[in-house]
Structures are given as C-alpha cells and as structure tokens.
Design a protein around this motif. Structure first.
Motif, PDB file in Angstrom:
ATOM      1  N   ARG A 141       0.806  -1.085   0.119  1.00  0.00           N
ATOM      2  CA  ARG A 141      -0.059   0.132   0.037  1.00  0.00           C
ATOM      3  C   ARG A 141       0.782   1.390  -0.009  1.00  0.00           C
ATOM      4  N   GLY A 142       2.105   1.298   0.615  1.00  0.00           N
ATOM      5  CA  GLY A 142       2.730   2.456   0.754  1.00  0.00           C
ATOM      6  C   GLY A 142       3.602   2.567  -0.523  1.00  0.00           C
ATOM      7  N   ASP A 143       3.826   1.652  -1.332  1.00  0.00           N
ATOM      8  CA  ASP A 143       4.679   1.937  -2.467  1.00  0.00           C
ATOM      9  C   ASP A 143       3.662   2.133  -3.520  1.00  0.00           C
ATOM     10  N   TYR A 144       2.431   1.976  -3.575  1.00  0.00           N
ATOM     11  CA  TYR A 144       1.369   2.205  -4.601  1.00  0.00           C
ATOM     12  C   TYR A 144       1.307   3.755  -4.989  1.00  0.00           C
ATOM     13  N   VAL A 145       1.429   4.250  -6.193  1.00  0.00           N
ATOM     14  CA  VAL A 145       1.724   5.617  -6.657  1.00  0.00           C
ATOM     15  C   VAL A 145       0.320   6.246  -7.523  1.00  0.00           C
ATOM     16  N   GLY A 146      -0.464   5.158  -7.948  1.00  0.00           N
ATOM     17  CA  GLY A 146      -1.678   5.526  -8.635  1.00  0.00           C
ATOM     18  C   GLY A 146      -2.793   6.045  -7.730  1.00  0.00           C
ATOM     19  N   PRO A 147      -3.669   6.409  -8.298  1.00  0.00           N
ATOM     20  CA  PRO A 147      -4.955   6.962  -7.637  1.00  0.00           C
ATOM     21  C   PRO A 147      -5.691   5.769  -6.780  1.00  0.00           C
ATOM     22  N   GLU A 167      -8.481   0.180  -3.010  1.00  0.00           N
ATOM     23  CA  GLU A 167      -8.693  -0.074  -1.660  1.00  0.00           C
ATOM     24  C   GLU A 167      -9.020  -1.297  -1.204  1.00  0.00           C
ATOM     25  N   ALA A 168      -9.907  -1.835  -1.972  1.00  0.00           N
ATOM     26  CA  ALA A 168     -10.332  -3.217  -1.936  1.00  0.00           C
ATOM     27  C   ALA A 168      -9.641  -4.346  -2.138  1.00  0.00           C
TER      28      ALA A 168
END
Length: 168
Positions: free
Chosen positions: A4-10, A16-17
């Motif tokens: 989750r912390g590495d995710y860059v997209g919206p 979230e799901a």
C-alpha cells in the motif's frame, strides 16, 4: 503484490478493496486472526423502492402504476424514488385496500386530494370490512331461515341459470 505504501496510482475504491483483500490474505496465511470488526454502515432514514417492494411482496411496476394514478407520492433524491415511513404506511394501506377489493379508481376517489391520506384509507377499509361482515351475516341468516345448510349459488352463465330455473 505492491504494498500500500509503494502504490503510486490513484487510491480508488477498487484499489482500496484490492489492498484490503491482500492484507486479509496475508493475515490468514500467517495464522493471525483478524481483530477488526466489519465497518459499520450508516443507517439510512429512508429506503429505496426495491426494499419496499420486497417488504410488501409487490412488483415495481405495480407501485409505478399506483404513483401514476396518484395513490402514492414518493420523495425523490437524485432522481430515485425514496420510500420513507409515511410512504411505506400508505403503500401498505393501498395494498390492503386492493386485496379488500377496491379498484385503483375507487382508492383515488376516496379523497378530494391525491394521494389520499392514511386516515381516509383506514376509514374506507374499515367501512368495507363492516359491509362484508354484514353481508356474510345476512347470508348466514338467510340460509338458516330457509332451513338449508349451504347457500345456493347462482350459475355464472345465463344459459346455466335458465336451465336451473327450468329444472326447479
């Protein structure tokens, strides 16, 4: 899987799901029990039309016809019909009146204003029930006075009625 912390997209609902599923799987695979309670949904003061249909055992097309005839008025939010407690009571009363033998036109004629109030519909239902009870009583008294055990029913067709009259 991306953390989750590495995710860059919206961060959309689907993202979230996806992260929530991945976290639950990771906890299950590690043998840890989830201690989080499911999110509490807010209680809405009004329900949508589908909920009312399910509760009353009616069809949506029937409710739409009743709305077109002016028997019920729905509140609308964002173009959707919303059924609050008062509208649900009126729907239940209209359904009861229809089951008691009132036509849609008769229900519309109960009041000068449309939709008819719940009190007017309750009074009409009570009057119809009183009338039907009196009619049953008259039938029973008539049968007892004739000395019979069953009421004689007239045939539905005129030709059958003539044949019954000739036989008697």
């Amino acid at each position: 899987m991306i953390a989750r912390g590495d995710y860059v997209g919206p961060l959309t609902k689907s993202a979230e799901a996806m992260f929530a599923r991945a976290e639950r799987r990771a906890l299950r695979s590690a043998g840890e029990a989830t201690t989080q309670a499911p999110p509490v949904r807010e209680t809405r003061p009004a329900s949508v039309l589908r909920d009312a249909v399910d509760r009353l055992g009616l069809k949506i097309t029937t409710l739409r016809q009743w709305e077109d005839a002016g028997l019920i008025a729905f509140e609308r939010r964002n173009g959707r019909r919303i059924v609050d407690a008062a509208a649900l009571e009126c729907l239940a009363l209209v359904a009861t009146l229809r089951r008691a033998g009132f036509s849609v036109r008769e229900i519309a004629w109960l009041s000068d204003t449309l939709p008819p109030s719940a009190a007017v519909m309750r009074d009409a239902l009570e009057a119809r029930q009183t009338y039907l009870e009196a009619a049953r009583t008259r039938t029973i008294v008539g049968v007892i006075a004739k000395g019979g055990s069953k009421p004689v029913r007239k045939p539905a067709h005129r030709a059958s009625a003539i044949a019954v009259e000739r036989a008697a």
